[in-house]
Scaffold this active site. Structure first.
Site, PDB file in Angstrom:
ATOM      1  N   LYS A 125     -65.940 -48.120  85.628  1.00 29.22           N
ATOM      2  CA  LYS A 125     -65.692 -49.454  85.085  1.00 29.22           C
ATOM      3  C   LYS A 125     -64.527 -50.115  85.823  1.00 29.22           C
ATOM      4  O   LYS A 125     -63.796 -49.464  86.569  1.00 29.22           O
ATOM      5  CB  LYS A 125     -65.401 -49.368  83.583  1.00 29.22           C
ATOM      6  CG  LYS A 125     -64.151 -48.573  83.232  1.00 29.22           C
ATOM      7  CD  LYS A 125     -63.941 -48.503  81.729  1.00 29.22           C
ATOM      8  CE  LYS A 125     -62.677 -47.711  81.391  1.00 29.22           C
ATOM      9  NZ  LYS A 125     -62.413 -47.692  79.943  1.00 29.22           N
ATOM     10  N   ARG A 171     -61.087 -48.000  66.972  1.00 21.76           N
ATOM     11  CA  ARG A 171     -61.375 -49.097  67.892  1.00 21.76           C
ATOM     12  C   ARG A 171     -62.872 -49.325  67.837  1.00 21.76           C
ATOM     13  O   ARG A 171     -63.366 -49.887  66.869  1.00 21.76           O
ATOM     14  CB  ARG A 171     -60.866 -48.700  69.295  1.00 21.76           C
ATOM     15  CG  ARG A 171     -60.639 -49.848  70.240  1.00 21.76           C
ATOM     16  CD  ARG A 171     -60.046 -49.380  71.554  1.00 21.76           C
ATOM     17  NE  ARG A 171     -60.857 -48.336  72.194  1.00 21.76           N
ATOM     18  CZ  ARG A 171     -60.634 -47.868  73.424  1.00 21.76           C
ATOM     19  NH1 ARG A 171     -59.608 -48.325  74.114  1.00 21.76           N
ATOM     20  NH2 ARG A 171     -61.415 -46.947  73.947  1.00 21.76           N
ATOM     21  N   TYR A 216     -34.917 -64.842  94.191  1.00 22.87           N
ATOM     22  CA  TYR A 216     -34.755 -65.732  93.052  1.00 22.87           C
ATOM     23  C   TYR A 216     -33.630 -65.249  92.139  1.00 22.87           C
ATOM     24  O   TYR A 216     -33.502 -64.067  91.831  1.00 22.87           O
ATOM     25  CB  TYR A 216     -36.055 -65.788  92.240  1.00 22.87           C
ATOM     26  CG  TYR A 216     -37.124 -66.669  92.842  1.00 22.87           C
ATOM     27  CD1 TYR A 216     -36.926 -68.032  93.016  1.00 22.87           C
ATOM     28  CD2 TYR A 216     -38.355 -66.124  93.208  1.00 22.87           C
ATOM     29  CE1 TYR A 216     -37.926 -68.832  93.560  1.00 22.87           C
ATOM     30  CE2 TYR A 216     -39.359 -66.915  93.743  1.00 22.87           C
ATOM     31  CZ  TYR A 216     -39.133 -68.275  93.916  1.00 22.87           C
ATOM     32  OH  TYR A 216     -40.123 -69.063  94.446  1.00 22.87           O
ATOM     33  N   MET A 266     -43.968 -63.961  93.741  1.00 25.81           N
ATOM     34  CA  MET A 266     -45.422 -63.998  93.651  1.00 25.81           C
ATOM     35  C   MET A 266     -46.091 -63.416  94.891  1.00 25.81           C
ATOM     36  O   MET A 266     -47.093 -62.704  94.789  1.00 25.81           O
ATOM     37  CB  MET A 266     -45.903 -65.436  93.434  1.00 25.81           C
ATOM     38  CG  MET A 266     -47.408 -65.553  93.258  1.00 25.81           C
ATOM     39  SD  MET A 266     -47.954 -67.240  93.005  1.00 25.81           S
ATOM     40  CE  MET A 266     -47.309 -67.563  91.362  1.00 25.81           C
TER      41      MET A 266
END
Length: 408
Positions: A61, A159, A280, A333
Protein backbone atom coordinates in the site's frame (compact mmCIF):
# COMPACT_ATOMS: atom_id res chain seq x y z
CA UNK A 1 21.31 0.85 -12.52
CA UNK A 2 20.23 1.43 -16.14
CA UNK A 3 21.08 5.12 -16.20
CA UNK A 4 23.56 6.94 -18.37
CA UNK A 5 24.52 10.59 -18.77
CA UNK A 6 23.63 12.57 -21.85
CA UNK A 7 26.96 12.87 -23.67
CA UNK A 8 25.94 16.25 -25.10
CA UNK A 9 25.86 17.66 -21.57
CA UNK A 10 29.44 16.64 -20.76
CA UNK A 11 32.41 18.83 -21.80
CA UNK A 12 34.82 16.83 -23.95
CA UNK A 13 37.70 15.35 -22.02
CA UNK A 14 35.96 15.72 -18.64
CA UNK A 15 36.13 12.52 -16.57
CA UNK A 16 32.97 11.91 -14.55
CA UNK A 17 32.80 10.33 -11.13
CA UNK A 18 29.91 7.87 -10.54
CA UNK A 19 28.08 10.61 -8.61
CA UNK A 20 28.55 13.11 -11.44
CA UNK A 21 27.31 10.54 -13.95
CA UNK A 22 24.21 10.01 -11.85
CA UNK A 23 23.64 13.75 -11.60
CA UNK A 24 24.08 14.21 -15.34
CA UNK A 25 21.62 11.43 -16.08
CA UNK A 26 19.00 12.91 -13.80
CA UNK A 27 19.61 16.59 -14.31
CA UNK A 28 15.97 17.63 -13.85
CA UNK A 29 15.63 16.08 -10.38
CA UNK A 30 16.33 17.58 -6.98
CA UNK A 31 17.78 14.26 -5.93
CA UNK A 32 17.92 10.55 -6.52
CA UNK A 33 16.02 7.92 -4.52
CA UNK A 34 17.55 4.50 -5.20
CA UNK A 35 15.46 1.45 -4.32
CA UNK A 36 17.23 -1.89 -3.98
CA UNK A 37 14.73 -4.51 -5.16
CA UNK A 38 17.11 -7.32 -4.26
CA UNK A 39 17.15 -6.09 -0.65
CA UNK A 40 13.34 -6.06 -0.59
CA UNK A 41 13.28 -9.62 -1.89
CA UNK A 42 15.91 -10.65 0.68
CA UNK A 43 13.80 -9.12 3.45
CA UNK A 44 10.72 -10.96 2.19
CA UNK A 45 12.63 -14.24 2.11
CA UNK A 46 13.81 -13.70 5.70
CA UNK A 47 10.24 -13.02 6.82
CA UNK A 48 8.98 -16.02 4.85
CA UNK A 49 11.57 -18.26 6.50
CA UNK A 50 10.70 -16.90 9.94
CA UNK A 51 7.00 -17.58 9.37
CA UNK A 52 7.23 -21.08 7.86
CA UNK A 53 4.86 -22.87 7.36
CA UNK A 54 2.64 -19.78 7.10
CA UNK A 55 2.39 -18.04 3.74
CA UNK A 56 4.19 -14.69 3.58
CA UNK A 57 2.24 -11.96 1.77
CA UNK A 58 3.52 -8.51 0.81
CA UNK A 59 1.92 -5.23 1.89
CA UNK A 60 2.46 -2.74 -0.96
CA UNK A 61 0.00 0.00 0.00
CA UNK A 62 0.93 3.69 -0.28
CA UNK A 63 2.95 2.97 -3.43
CA UNK A 64 4.86 0.25 -1.57
CA UNK A 65 5.70 2.69 1.24
CA UNK A 66 7.00 5.16 -1.33
CA UNK A 67 9.25 2.62 -3.05
CA UNK A 68 7.10 1.96 -6.13
CA UNK A 69 4.22 -0.52 -5.97
CA UNK A 70 4.54 -1.88 -9.51
CA UNK A 71 8.29 -2.44 -9.21
CA UNK A 72 8.14 -3.94 -5.71
CA UNK A 73 5.15 -6.19 -6.44
CA UNK A 74 6.80 -7.41 -9.63
CA UNK A 75 10.04 -8.28 -7.82
CA UNK A 76 8.24 -10.02 -4.96
CA UNK A 77 6.02 -11.97 -7.33
CA UNK A 78 9.07 -13.18 -9.24
CA UNK A 79 10.51 -14.32 -5.89
CA UNK A 80 7.40 -16.36 -5.11
CA UNK A 81 5.06 -13.98 -3.26
CA UNK A 82 1.47 -14.89 -4.17
CA UNK A 83 -0.64 -12.50 -2.06
CA UNK A 84 -0.57 -8.72 -1.78
CA UNK A 85 -2.36 -6.14 0.35
CA UNK A 86 -3.14 -2.56 -0.69
CA UNK A 87 -5.28 0.16 0.84
CA UNK A 88 -7.37 1.33 -2.10
CA UNK A 89 -8.81 0.17 -5.39
CA UNK A 90 -6.56 2.58 -7.30
CA UNK A 91 -3.56 0.94 -5.65
CA UNK A 92 -5.00 -2.48 -6.54
CA UNK A 93 -5.16 -1.52 -10.22
CA UNK A 94 -1.46 -0.66 -10.23
CA UNK A 95 -0.51 -3.91 -8.52
CA UNK A 96 -2.81 -6.02 -10.72
CA UNK A 97 -1.08 -4.68 -13.83
CA UNK A 98 2.25 -5.78 -12.36
CA UNK A 99 1.15 -9.18 -11.00
CA UNK A 100 -1.68 -10.58 -13.14
CA UNK A 101 -2.03 -13.87 -11.26
CA UNK A 102 -1.63 -12.83 -7.60
CA UNK A 103 -4.33 -12.54 -4.94
CA UNK A 104 -4.86 -8.88 -4.01
CA UNK A 105 -6.74 -7.72 -0.91
CA UNK A 106 -7.98 -4.14 -0.52
CA UNK A 107 -7.86 -3.06 3.12
CA UNK A 108 -10.21 -0.08 2.82
CA UNK A 109 -13.04 -2.44 2.01
CA UNK A 110 -16.21 -2.45 -0.06
CA UNK A 111 -18.80 0.16 -1.03
CA UNK A 112 -21.86 -0.70 -3.07
CA UNK A 113 -20.69 1.28 -6.08
CA UNK A 114 -17.28 -0.41 -6.22
CA UNK A 115 -18.34 -3.96 -7.01
CA UNK A 116 -17.73 -3.76 -10.75
CA UNK A 117 -14.24 -2.41 -10.14
CA UNK A 118 -13.42 -5.32 -7.84
CA UNK A 119 -14.69 -7.79 -10.39
CA UNK A 120 -12.94 -6.12 -13.29
CA UNK A 121 -9.47 -6.44 -11.75
CA UNK A 122 -10.22 -9.61 -9.76
CA UNK A 123 -9.30 -8.42 -6.27
CA UNK A 124 -10.86 -9.00 -2.88
CA UNK A 125 -12.25 -6.50 -0.36
CA UNK A 126 -11.35 -6.72 3.31
CA UNK A 127 -14.76 -6.36 4.96
CA UNK A 128 -15.02 -5.04 8.50
CA UNK A 129 -18.57 -3.77 8.81
CA UNK A 130 -21.94 -5.53 8.62
CA UNK A 131 -23.37 -2.92 6.22
CA UNK A 132 -20.35 -3.45 4.02
CA UNK A 133 -20.89 -7.20 4.10
CA UNK A 134 -24.55 -6.77 3.12
CA UNK A 135 -23.59 -4.55 0.18
CA UNK A 136 -21.00 -7.08 -0.97
CA UNK A 137 -23.55 -9.90 -0.72
CA UNK A 138 -26.05 -7.95 -2.82
CA UNK A 139 -23.45 -7.30 -5.50
CA UNK A 140 -22.37 -10.95 -5.58
CA UNK A 141 -25.96 -12.20 -5.92
CA UNK A 142 -26.84 -9.75 -8.68
CA UNK A 143 -23.64 -10.10 -10.66
CA UNK A 144 -22.71 -13.70 -10.02
CA UNK A 145 -19.28 -12.54 -8.91
CA UNK A 146 -17.50 -15.14 -6.78
CA UNK A 147 -14.08 -13.59 -6.27
CA UNK A 148 -14.16 -13.83 -2.48
CA UNK A 149 -13.48 -11.43 0.40
CA UNK A 150 -11.66 -11.26 3.70
CA UNK A 151 -13.40 -10.69 7.02
CA UNK A 152 -11.61 -8.31 9.38
CA UNK A 153 -12.33 -8.81 13.09
CA UNK A 154 -11.37 -6.14 15.62
CA UNK A 155 -9.56 -7.65 18.60
CA UNK A 156 -8.34 -4.47 20.26
CA UNK A 157 -7.28 -1.85 17.72
CA UNK A 158 -10.76 -0.22 17.83
CA UNK A 159 -10.45 1.00 14.29
CA UNK A 160 -11.65 -1.19 11.41
CA UNK A 161 -13.24 -4.59 11.83
CA UNK A 162 -16.32 -6.43 13.03
CA UNK A 163 -16.68 -6.79 16.75
CA UNK A 164 -16.19 -10.30 18.10
CA UNK A 165 -19.93 -10.50 18.74
CA UNK A 166 -20.72 -9.46 15.16
CA UNK A 167 -18.24 -12.02 13.87
CA UNK A 168 -19.89 -14.75 15.93
CA UNK A 169 -23.09 -14.00 14.04
CA UNK A 170 -21.39 -15.15 10.82
CA UNK A 171 -20.66 -18.65 12.08
CA UNK A 172 -23.90 -20.20 10.73
CA UNK A 173 -22.96 -18.81 7.34
CA UNK A 174 -19.52 -20.39 7.57
CA UNK A 175 -21.02 -23.71 8.65
CA UNK A 176 -23.46 -23.66 5.74
CA UNK A 177 -20.59 -23.55 3.22
CA UNK A 178 -20.33 -21.58 -0.04
CA UNK A 179 -19.78 -18.46 2.06
CA UNK A 180 -17.25 -16.69 -0.16
CA UNK A 181 -14.88 -15.86 2.71
CA UNK A 182 -11.28 -16.53 1.69
CA UNK A 183 -9.49 -15.09 4.76
CA UNK A 184 -10.30 -14.08 8.33
CA UNK A 185 -7.91 -11.55 9.81
CA UNK A 186 -7.23 -9.10 12.61
CA UNK A 187 -4.54 -6.49 13.22
CA UNK A 188 -2.15 -6.12 16.14
CA UNK A 189 -2.02 -2.70 17.82
CA UNK A 190 1.29 -3.00 19.71
CA UNK A 191 3.25 -5.79 18.05
CA UNK A 192 6.51 -3.80 18.05
CA UNK A 193 6.47 -3.91 21.88
CA UNK A 194 7.55 -7.45 22.65
CA UNK A 195 6.15 -7.70 26.18
CA UNK A 196 3.08 -5.54 25.79
CA UNK A 197 0.15 -7.47 27.37
CA UNK A 198 -2.14 -6.24 24.58
CA UNK A 199 -0.45 -8.72 22.24
CA UNK A 200 -1.47 -11.72 24.36
CA UNK A 201 -5.02 -10.37 24.75
CA UNK A 202 -5.42 -9.89 21.01
CA UNK A 203 -3.95 -13.30 20.28
CA UNK A 204 -6.37 -15.00 22.66
CA UNK A 205 -9.37 -13.13 21.26
CA UNK A 206 -8.42 -13.85 17.65
CA UNK A 207 -7.61 -17.50 18.30
CA UNK A 208 -11.01 -18.04 19.92
CA UNK A 209 -13.13 -16.39 17.25
CA UNK A 210 -11.04 -17.50 14.26
CA UNK A 211 -11.28 -21.12 15.35
CA UNK A 212 -15.01 -20.95 14.58
CA UNK A 213 -14.26 -20.01 10.94
CA UNK A 214 -13.62 -23.62 10.04
CA UNK A 215 -11.62 -24.14 6.86
CA UNK A 216 -10.95 -20.40 6.33
CA UNK A 217 -7.27 -19.31 6.32
CA UNK A 218 -6.35 -17.01 9.20
CA UNK A 219 -4.02 -14.00 9.48
CA UNK A 220 -2.96 -11.85 12.44
CA UNK A 221 0.74 -10.91 12.19
CA UNK A 222 2.07 -7.72 10.65
CA UNK A 223 5.84 -7.10 10.31
CA UNK A 224 6.49 -6.96 14.04
CA UNK A 225 3.98 -9.73 14.71
CA UNK A 226 6.07 -12.12 12.61
CA UNK A 227 8.77 -11.87 15.30
CA UNK A 228 6.41 -12.45 18.24
CA UNK A 229 6.53 -16.20 17.66
CA UNK A 230 4.83 -19.01 15.79
CA UNK A 231 1.59 -18.65 17.78
CA UNK A 232 0.98 -15.29 16.10
CA UNK A 233 1.65 -16.45 12.54
CA UNK A 234 -1.39 -18.67 11.72
CA UNK A 235 -1.80 -19.34 7.97
CA UNK A 236 -0.67 -16.02 6.50
CA UNK A 237 1.54 -13.15 7.69
CA UNK A 238 1.27 -9.63 6.29
CA UNK A 239 4.62 -7.78 6.55
CA UNK A 240 4.82 -4.21 5.35
CA UNK A 241 7.44 -1.95 6.91
CA UNK A 242 10.01 -4.71 7.37
CA UNK A 243 10.08 -5.32 3.62
CA UNK A 244 11.40 -1.79 3.18
CA UNK A 245 14.13 -1.96 5.82
CA UNK A 246 12.32 -0.38 8.77
CA UNK A 247 13.15 -2.13 12.04
CA UNK A 248 10.21 -4.37 13.05
CA UNK A 249 11.89 -5.13 16.40
CA UNK A 250 12.82 -1.69 17.76
CA UNK A 251 13.75 -3.16 21.14
CA UNK A 252 16.56 -5.10 19.39
CA UNK A 253 18.88 -4.76 16.39
CA UNK A 254 17.24 -4.43 13.00
CA UNK A 255 17.14 -7.86 11.30
CA UNK A 256 16.25 -6.37 7.91
CA UNK A 257 18.45 -5.07 5.10
CA UNK A 258 18.34 -1.36 4.19
CA UNK A 259 16.41 -0.76 0.99
CA UNK A 260 16.59 2.92 0.04
CA UNK A 261 19.37 5.40 -0.54
CA UNK A 262 18.56 9.08 -0.95
CA UNK A 263 20.91 11.65 -2.42
CA UNK A 264 20.40 15.32 -3.20
CA UNK A 265 22.46 17.79 -5.17
CA UNK A 266 24.65 20.61 -3.84
CA UNK A 267 23.53 23.78 -5.62
CA UNK A 268 25.95 26.22 -3.99
CA UNK A 269 28.96 26.44 -1.69
CA UNK A 270 29.25 29.64 0.33
CA UNK A 271 31.40 31.07 3.10
CA UNK A 272 29.86 32.46 6.27
CA UNK A 273 31.82 34.63 8.69
CA UNK A 274 31.91 33.97 12.42
CA UNK A 275 28.83 35.50 14.08
CA UNK A 276 26.66 35.42 10.95
CA UNK A 277 23.45 33.40 10.89
CA UNK A 278 22.14 30.85 8.40
CA UNK A 279 18.57 30.27 7.27
CA UNK A 280 15.11 31.46 8.20
CA UNK A 281 14.82 33.15 11.58
CA UNK A 282 18.58 33.37 12.05
CA UNK A 283 18.41 30.50 14.55
CA UNK A 284 21.88 29.09 13.77
CA UNK A 285 24.98 31.20 14.29
CA UNK A 286 28.41 30.39 12.88
CA UNK A 287 30.91 30.02 15.73
CA UNK A 288 33.86 30.14 13.33
CA UNK A 289 34.47 30.98 9.68
CA UNK A 290 32.23 28.36 8.10
CA UNK A 291 31.76 26.72 4.69
CA UNK A 292 28.13 25.91 3.95
CA UNK A 293 26.85 23.54 1.26
CA UNK A 294 23.33 24.35 0.09
CA UNK A 295 21.51 21.13 -0.83
CA UNK A 296 18.44 20.91 -3.07
CA UNK A 297 16.01 19.11 -0.77
CA UNK A 298 13.60 20.30 1.88
CA UNK A 299 10.34 19.60 3.60
CA UNK A 300 8.48 19.70 0.27
CA UNK A 301 10.55 16.62 -0.59
CA UNK A 302 9.77 14.84 2.69
CA UNK A 303 12.87 15.98 4.58
CA UNK A 304 11.05 17.29 7.62
CA UNK A 305 11.65 20.72 9.15
CA UNK A 306 11.84 19.03 12.55
CA UNK A 307 15.39 17.89 11.73
CA UNK A 308 16.64 21.51 11.69
CA UNK A 309 19.52 22.74 13.84
CA UNK A 310 19.71 25.88 15.96
CA UNK A 311 22.17 27.42 18.39
CA UNK A 312 21.01 25.15 21.17
CA UNK A 313 20.08 21.97 19.35
CA UNK A 314 21.99 19.78 16.93
CA UNK A 315 19.88 18.59 14.01
CA UNK A 316 20.22 15.71 11.61
CA UNK A 317 23.34 14.91 9.62
CA UNK A 318 24.04 14.13 5.98
CA UNK A 319 27.00 12.32 4.46
CA UNK A 320 29.23 14.51 2.31
CA UNK A 321 32.28 12.98 0.61
CA UNK A 322 32.04 9.98 2.91
CA UNK A 323 31.85 11.96 6.17
CA UNK A 324 28.90 12.98 8.33
CA UNK A 325 28.26 16.71 8.37
CA UNK A 326 25.67 18.56 10.47
CA UNK A 327 22.73 20.57 9.19
CA UNK A 328 23.05 24.29 9.83
CA UNK A 329 19.87 26.27 10.54
CA UNK A 330 16.31 25.61 9.53
CA UNK A 331 15.33 23.21 6.80
CA UNK A 332 13.23 25.13 4.29
CA UNK A 333 10.77 24.02 1.65
CA UNK A 334 13.39 23.29 -1.00
CA UNK A 335 16.81 23.65 0.62
CA UNK A 336 19.05 22.36 3.40
CA UNK A 337 22.22 24.11 4.60
CA UNK A 338 25.03 21.78 5.69
CA UNK A 339 28.22 22.71 7.58
CA UNK A 340 31.12 21.28 5.54
CA UNK A 341 33.89 23.29 7.19
CA UNK A 342 35.69 20.19 8.46
CA UNK A 343 36.02 18.66 4.99
CA UNK A 344 38.94 19.22 2.66
CA UNK A 345 38.24 22.31 0.58
CA UNK A 346 38.05 20.31 -2.65
CA UNK A 347 35.97 17.45 -1.20
CA UNK A 348 32.62 18.95 -2.15
CA UNK A 349 31.65 21.24 -4.99
CA UNK A 350 28.54 22.53 -6.68
CA UNK A 351 26.81 19.64 -8.50
CA UNK A 352 28.01 16.92 -6.14
CA UNK A 353 25.45 14.63 -4.54
CA UNK A 354 25.26 14.22 -0.77
CA UNK A 355 23.59 11.34 1.04
CA UNK A 356 20.48 11.95 3.16
CA UNK A 357 19.64 8.25 3.66
CA UNK A 358 22.33 5.62 3.31
CA UNK A 359 26.02 5.28 4.14
CA UNK A 360 25.07 4.51 7.72
CA UNK A 361 22.13 6.93 8.01
CA UNK A 362 19.08 4.70 8.33
CA UNK A 363 15.42 5.46 7.79
CA UNK A 364 14.86 4.84 11.50
CA UNK A 365 17.62 7.29 12.47
CA UNK A 366 16.09 9.96 10.27
CA UNK A 367 12.67 9.21 11.76
CA UNK A 368 14.13 9.93 15.20
CA UNK A 369 15.28 13.36 14.05
CA UNK A 370 11.91 13.97 12.41
CA UNK A 371 10.06 13.02 15.59
CA UNK A 372 8.11 10.31 13.79
CA UNK A 373 8.40 6.71 12.55
CA UNK A 374 10.07 5.16 9.54
CA UNK A 375 6.72 4.57 7.83
CA UNK A 376 6.13 8.32 7.59
CA UNK A 377 9.66 8.99 6.38
CA UNK A 378 9.38 6.58 3.45
CA UNK A 379 5.84 7.51 2.43
CA UNK A 380 6.70 11.23 2.53
CA UNK A 381 9.68 11.13 0.18
CA UNK A 382 8.77 13.60 -2.50
CA UNK A 383 7.87 13.30 -6.15
CA UNK A 384 10.69 15.61 -7.21
CA UNK A 385 13.25 12.87 -6.66
CA UNK A 386 14.06 10.61 -9.57
CA UNK A 387 13.47 6.98 -8.63
CA UNK A 388 16.21 4.56 -9.64
CA UNK A 389 15.78 0.80 -9.22
CA UNK A 390 18.56 -1.72 -8.92
CA UNK A 391 18.38 -5.48 -8.63
CA UNK A 392 15.38 -7.62 -9.44
CA UNK A 393 14.02 -6.89 -12.86
CA UNK A 394 15.09 -3.28 -12.43
CA UNK A 395 13.58 -0.82 -14.92
CA UNK A 396 15.29 2.34 -16.03
CA UNK A 397 15.23 5.39 -13.80
CA UNK A 398 11.89 7.11 -13.38
CA UNK A 399 12.17 10.85 -13.99
CA UNK A 400 11.18 13.32 -11.33
CA UNK A 401 7.64 14.66 -11.51
CA UNK A 402 8.70 18.29 -11.70
CA UNK A 403 11.91 20.31 -12.04
CA UNK A 404 14.00 21.27 -9.02
CA UNK A 405 13.31 24.49 -7.18
CA UNK A 406 16.36 26.39 -5.95
CA UNK A 407 14.66 28.88 -3.70
CA UNK A 408 13.49 28.51 -0.25
Amino acid sequence: MNIAPDPKSIPQGTPLTPEASEAAALASATGVLTVDLDAIVANWRKLEKTAVPAECAGVVKANAYGCGAAQVAGALSAAGCKTFFVATLDEARVVRAAVPAAAIYVLDGFFQNTGEAYAQIDCKPVIGDLNELAEWDVFCRRSGWSGGAAIHIDTGMNRLGLTVTEAQGLIPRIQAGDHGITLVMSHLASAELLNNPANARQLAAFREIASLFSGVPKSLANSSGVFLGAQFQFDLVRPGCALYGINPTPEADNPMQPVVELKARVVRIRNVERGETVGYGGTWTARRPTRIAIVSAGYADGYFRAASANDGTRGAEVVVAGKRCPIAGRISMDLIAVDVTDLDKNAVRRGHLVTLIGEGITVDELAHHFGTIGYEVLTSLGKRYARVYKGGAAPAAEPAAEPPVASG
